[in-house]
Design an enzyme around this catalytic site. Structure first.
Site, PDB file in Angstrom:
ATOM      1  N   ARG A 125       0.829  -1.209   0.000  1.00  0.00           N
ATOM      2  CA  ARG A 125       0.000   0.000   0.000  1.00  0.00           C
ATOM      3  C   ARG A 125       0.866   1.263   0.000  1.00  0.00           C
ATOM      4  O   ARG A 125       0.573   2.241   0.685  1.00  0.00           O
ATOM      5  CB  ARG A 125      -0.966   0.004   1.196  1.00  0.00           C
ATOM      6  CG  ARG A 125      -1.896  -1.184   1.261  1.00  0.00           C
ATOM      7  CD  ARG A 125      -2.823  -1.268   0.050  1.00  0.00           C
ATOM      8  NE  ARG A 125      -3.629  -2.468   0.109  1.00  0.00           N
ATOM      9  CZ  ARG A 125      -3.308  -3.621  -0.476  1.00  0.00           C
ATOM     10  NH1 ARG A 125      -2.180  -3.705  -1.183  1.00  0.00           N
ATOM     11  NH2 ARG A 125      -4.078  -4.672  -0.387  1.00  0.00           N
ATOM     12  N   SER A 151     -11.282  -0.864   3.179  1.00  0.00           N
ATOM     13  CA  SER A 151     -10.472  -1.264   4.330  1.00  0.00           C
ATOM     14  C   SER A 151      -9.777  -0.037   4.913  1.00  0.00           C
ATOM     15  O   SER A 151      -9.022   0.631   4.212  1.00  0.00           O
ATOM     16  CB  SER A 151      -9.431  -2.299   3.916  1.00  0.00           C
ATOM     17  OG  SER A 151     -10.060  -3.462   3.423  1.00  0.00           O
ATOM     18  N   GLU A 192      -5.088   3.195   6.074  1.00  0.00           N
ATOM     19  CA  GLU A 192      -4.851   3.248   4.627  1.00  0.00           C
ATOM     20  C   GLU A 192      -5.209   4.614   4.035  1.00  0.00           C
ATOM     21  O   GLU A 192      -4.463   5.134   3.215  1.00  0.00           O
ATOM     22  CB  GLU A 192      -5.643   2.142   3.911  1.00  0.00           C
ATOM     23  CG  GLU A 192      -5.051   0.756   4.060  1.00  0.00           C
ATOM     24  CD  GLU A 192      -5.610  -0.221   3.032  1.00  0.00           C
ATOM     25  OE1 GLU A 192      -6.091   0.245   1.977  1.00  0.00           O
ATOM     26  OE2 GLU A 192      -5.552  -1.423   3.287  1.00  0.00           O
TER      27      GLU A 192
END
Length: 342
Positions: free
Chosen positions: A164, A242, A338
């Site tokens: 990520r 998420s 995130e």
């Protein structure tokens, strides 16, 4: 180039959080970036690049010039013996690209079906799901420099991809955050195609259907069904997918946690490290369904924070921090969000 003032950003972030952009420019072709750079008022102003707003938590109004990237178009650029090279505009919805590639006979992105957001945002976050990340399928990224207005084509190997993470998320040490805009992305879809099946949900679908050698369309259908069953549709209830990264720990750290919590969901990695399921840890701490103001932990998947209808960004941040402290207190693991918080 279209310049708008005092634009309500609530429709432009999937969390549905309130904020106003003082100035917003719609980038519908790469040349629009050059026009912004050359503009007497906009050129030297701070910039904020906005794609689909699916990885964003807005806590305030945005004074920087918002560049709303809406560049369209998908095409097969090249058919090689070993791969199809597909190019897409940064404003294309990611799931639309996945569907297009399958419809045209170019498989390879099916495991990442239904991930919200745009093509231009995909390399920034190095999005991924069910064993595949964008870095595994990326050929090159076309960018426009926000200082000079010049284009550049960056091959995958210079994008510094991590979990990520990418060069586009950092501004120091040669990072490109705030210094460039992604305009188009090229993907390398390997030939011959091989399915990626090593996740529990896919294995369950194989057992349920009796299909042990699924084609790309079947994998795509399974992934869509799994995601729809456990993740909320942003068009129905605001969310950013998420909210926390799955933490990666050493094998020794994992054994220590298993000694205290034998049921923890974990995935051994190729380099000897272990990825822990953040959603399982959040659920184990009792957060599923809990709320702070208008923000809540989704009752079907603890990894997802949602907007019950009137949440503000500050409430989302407060809830996230409380979850981080709770998980750290029990597992000694600091969860990393995130989304980008603005």
């Amino acid at each position: 180039m279209l310049i708008e003032t005092d634009v309500n950003l609530k429709p432009y972030n999937t969390f549905g959080l309130p904020a106003v952009a003082r100035r917003l420019v719609r980038i519908r072709e790469a040349a629009d970036v050059r026009r912004v750079v050359d503009h007497p008022d906009l050129g030297l102003a701070p910039k904020f690049v906005l794609g689909g707003g699916s990885n964003l938590v807005l806590t305030r109004d945005v004074d920087a010039v918002v560049l709303k990237v809406e560049i369209p178009g998908i095409r097969l650029l090249e058919a090689r013996d070993d791969a199809w090279i597909v190019e897409a505009g940064a404003g294309v919805a990611w799931h639309d690209l996945v569907s297009w590639t399958l419809d045209h006979g170019y498989p390879g992105l099916e495991n990442m079906a239904l991930i919200p957001g745009t093509v231009g945002a995909a390399p920034v976050q190095n999005i991924g799901a069910y064993g595949i990340e964008v870095k595994d399928r990326l050929e090159a990224v076309e960018v426009m420099d926000l200082i000079t207005g010049r284009p550049a084509l960056l091959p995958a190997e210079v994008c510094r991809f991590g979990y990520r993470d990418s060069v586009f998320k950092h501004s120091d040490f040669g990072g490109l955050a705030g210094k460039s805009v992604i305009t188009r992305v090229r993907f390398r879809l390997p030939r011959p195609w091989q399915p990626v099946l090593g996740y529990l949900e896919i294995e369950r679908k194989m057992a349920e259907t009796g299909i042990t050698a699924p084609d790309a369309r079947q994998v795509y259908g399974w992934i869509c069904a799994v995601r729809r069953a456990k993740l909320p549709d942003p068009a129905v209830i605001g969310n950013a997918g998420s909210f926390f990264k799955n933490p990666v720990v050493t094998a020794e750290q994992c054994r220590d946690i298993i000694g205290r919590d034998p049921g923890i969901v974990h995935y051994p990695m190729g380099d000897g490290s272990v990825k822990l399921a953040a959603g399982w840890m959040i659920d184990a701490c009792g957060w599923k369904g809990k709320t702070v103001g208008g923000a809540a932990v989704y009752d079907k998947q603890a990894l997802v924070l949602v907007n019950k209808g009137d949440a503000r960004g500050a409430e989302v941040v407060t809830l996230a921090r409380a979850i981080q402290e709770s998980v750290y207190g029990r597992f000694g693991i600091r969860l990393e969000p995130e989304p980008v918080v603005v």
